[in-house]
Design a protein around this motif. Structure first.
Motif, PDB file in Angstrom:
ATOM      1  N   UNK A   1      40.035  40.188  31.901  1.00 13.74           N
ATOM      2  CA  UNK A   1      39.569  39.912  30.970  1.00 13.74           C
ATOM      3  C   UNK A   1      38.839  38.188  31.550  1.00 13.74           C
TER       4      UNK A   1
ATOM      5  N   UNK B   1      37.592  35.748  23.759  1.00 11.43           N
ATOM      6  CA  UNK B   1      38.679  35.884  23.395  1.00 11.43           C
ATOM      7  C   UNK B   1      40.270  35.931  24.136  1.00 11.43           C
ATOM      8  N   UNK B   2      39.618  37.451  24.600  1.00 12.02           N
ATOM      9  CA  UNK B   2      41.000  38.126  24.937  1.00 12.02           C
ATOM     10  C   UNK B   2      41.516  37.207  25.870  1.00 12.02           C
TER      11      UNK B   2
ATOM     12  N   UNK C   1      34.866  39.403  21.981  1.00 11.96           N
ATOM     13  CA  UNK C   1      36.185  40.083  22.200  1.00 11.96           C
ATOM     14  C   UNK C   1      36.878  39.759  23.857  1.00 11.96           C
ATOM     15  N   UNK C   2      35.682  39.613  24.192  1.00 11.87           N
ATOM     16  CA  UNK C   2      36.296  39.539  26.333  1.00 11.87           C
ATOM     17  C   UNK C   2      36.729  38.524  26.292  1.00 11.87           C
TER      18      UNK C   2
END
Lengths: 311, 269
Positions: free
Chosen positions: B241, B37-38, B34-35
């Motif tokens: 991020x 991607x963000x 998630x990190x």
């Protein structure tokens, strides 16, 4: 020890080396010295500071041994017993988070540890690496990653909207979101002790039990489970005490609306600047940690872990 | 039951175990994915449908002055912590595993106990203690504070390697006339070298990622992790991020190296 024995041992020590300082400069003492000094000054000292500050009057930032009070303990314990104020909530939240985290990590870790120790051969290194990497990533980065995943308009939102689901209850700022965070952060501490204890079971033991007619269930109940008990105990103690200290998880995933013991301690220190009140809350955590830590260390045999590394 | 169908159920069984471990691995990687991607998304909020790849936030992160100074502070803390904790922890490990001395088990208890403490307890105890003894806050107290937690971990890692070394080798070196220093230089240290190197890498990565201890001891100096924490609690900023991903990339690279060193030693020994 009798006086004559004491004298004898002193004479013996004196003849062995003329200068006690020189003895300290010989191995193993010279090797022990830096670590011992570091820990006595910067580990034992701070723990004493927590205990002594906890009996100081409100808002003191220097120690005065002549003045002491138990009012903070009275306030905290009174609040917990009556359930009034923030302490009742803190007690319930902390107990719930730690107990549920311990249970959930145990249930999910055991099969994974079993698979890694006894079933999986290919890509085992890769799997172990994936489980180890989070341990070496800052807690707040990992928790932030979960926030990015769960938050509205976050990664999860994007994925489910692909399937046409657009409204579901919010994921953030709930007690169970904190539990998700602690489960995530502390699961390796459950998984690896169980993995090591399962790794130590001899294949011969299992084969023998099978030859004697043990079915799968009997084999698990009578052989595998008892032999992995030390790992389960160490892992549970580990996860329980570490999740008692969960602060970042509560702050980020709980959004500051749900207080645990650790986040409340942090609050007493940071915002209210009340060191004695924060210390009094920390003493409870300290006692539990000391007891559990000593039990864990008595159970852990470094020699055994070293020999299992070859397996 | 025919032989073929038996092997099929076996294979299915093995598949279930693999599938379960893969799910656990996916769970472990979810926030890290998630990190990342963000960190590459071009905009304030992201969605997979109109995801647009961008390295803009990395550029912003590398150009920001406050991030650069937080990064330098992190380096200023983690390099000395790595060197000192490797020396201190290796010393403790050699003493504990290669010698016998009075109160040996009590020494192990004291030496390894900090590993089991919630870092928030260590951090706040230290912050009160440094104020009482006049050490204060800043880079030096942060280094000393991290040493308390990281040296025992190095001792643990090196001890595991050192326990695998046959004590007769050292005995033989002594019989052949080696003095203590020669023995360490030529025999003991080379034999435990892999453990020392992976201990040092772990020490660096743990110090690089430390949050709780520096947040209590660094005072006005911010490190990468305290900088991230400060921004995080103030609401979402897309540059966070990117910064978090940058320190994650460094960690992952070093942990893989440490793991390969450990694994190589195990398969050859």
């Amino acid at each position: 020890m009798s006086t004559i024995e004491t004298l004898r041992s002193r004479v013996g020590a004196a003849t062995r080396s003329d200068n006690p300082l020189l003895t300290l400069l010989r191995p193993p003492y010279v090797l022990l010295l830096p670590l011992s000094i570091l820990l006595l000054v910067m580990f034992v000292g701070p723990l004493l500071a927590i205990v002594v500050f906890s009996v100081q009057p409100d808002n003191s930032i220097s120690l005065n041994p002549a003045v002491w009070t138990f009012e903070h303990y009275a306030e905290i314990v009174g609040g917990m017993v009556s359930g009034e104020g923030v302490y009742g909530d803190v007690l319930v939240n902390t107990a719930a988070v730690s107990a549920v985290t311990t249970g959930v990590t145990l249930v999910f870790s055991y099969p994974a540890a079993y698979a890694l120790a006894r079933k999986i051969e290919r890509y085992k290194t890769v799997f172990l690496l994936v489980l180890i990497i989070p341990l070496f990533t800052s807690v707040n980065i990992r928790v932030f990653g979960w926030a990015l995943f769960l938050v509205s308009n976050g990664v999860l939102d994007s994925i489910v909207s692909l399937f046409g689901v657009s409204s579901y209850p919010t994921m953030m700022y709930q007690r169970w979101t904190i539990i998700l965070g602690t489960t995530y952060v502390y699961m390796p501490f459950m998984l690896f002790p169980i993995y090591l204890s399962l790794l130590s079971i001899d294949d011969e033991t299992i084969a023998a039990a099978r030859d004697l007619g043990a079915g799968r269930l009997t084999l698990f109940r009578r052989i595998v489970l008892p032999l992995s008990k030390p790992g389960v105990i160490i892992g549970s103690l580990f996860v329980f005490i570490l999740s008692l200290g969960a602060d970042v998880e509560a702050q980020i995933l709980g959004g500051g609306s749900i207080f645990t013991m650790a986040s409340n301690i942090n609050y007493s220190f940071g915002y209210s600047q009340n060191w004695p009140l924060g210390s009094a809350q920390a003493v409870g955590l300290l006692i539990i940690t000391l007891i559990a830590g000593v039990i864990i260390l008595r159970t852990i045999d470094l020699r055994e872990i070293a020999s299992r590394g070859d397996a | 039951m025919s032989v073929e169908s038996r092997s099929l159920t076996d294979r299915l069984g093995a598949g279930v175990w693999y599938g379960y471990v893969a799910l656990v691995a996916l769970f472990f990687l979810t926030p890290l994915f998630s990190l990342v991607i963000a960190s590459f998304y071009d905009g304030r909020f992201f969605s997979i449908v109109d995801y647009e790849f961008s390295v803009e936030w990395y550029r912003a992160a590398l150009q920001s002055g406050s991030i650069r100074s937080a990064f330098m502070n992190t380096v200023r803390i983690s390099v000395p912590v790595t060197i000192l904790s490797t020396i201190i922890g290796t010393g403790g490990a050699i003493a504990y595993t290669r010698y016998e001395f009075p109160y040996q088990e009590r020494f192990k208890l004291l030496a390894l106990l900090p590993i089991f403490f919630p870092l928030i307890l260590l951090g706040l105890g230290m912050s009160m203690w440094t104020s009482v003894i006049g050490l204060g806050y800043g880079i030096v107290p942060s280094i000393i504070g991290e040493l308390v937690w990281i040296s025992p971990i190095v001792m643990f890692v090196v001890s595991i390697t050192a326990l695998g070394v046959d004590p007769n080798v050292e005995e033989a070196a002594r019989d052949l006339g080696a003095d203590t220093l020669t023995m360490y230089r030529k025999v003991t240290l080379p034999l435990i070298w892999d453990g020392v190197v992976s201990g040092a890498i772990f020490a660096f990565v743990l110090s690089w990622n430390n949050y709780y201890i520096v947040s209590y001891l660094s005072g006005a100096q911010s490190t990468i992790t305290t900088w991230i924490h400060g921004r995080m609690t103030q609401g979402f900023t897309p540059v966070v991020p990117a910064v978090a991903s940058l320190i994650f990339y460094v960690s992952i690279l070093l942990v893989v190296v440490a793991f390969v060193i450990e694994f190589r030693e195990e398969s050859s020994g």
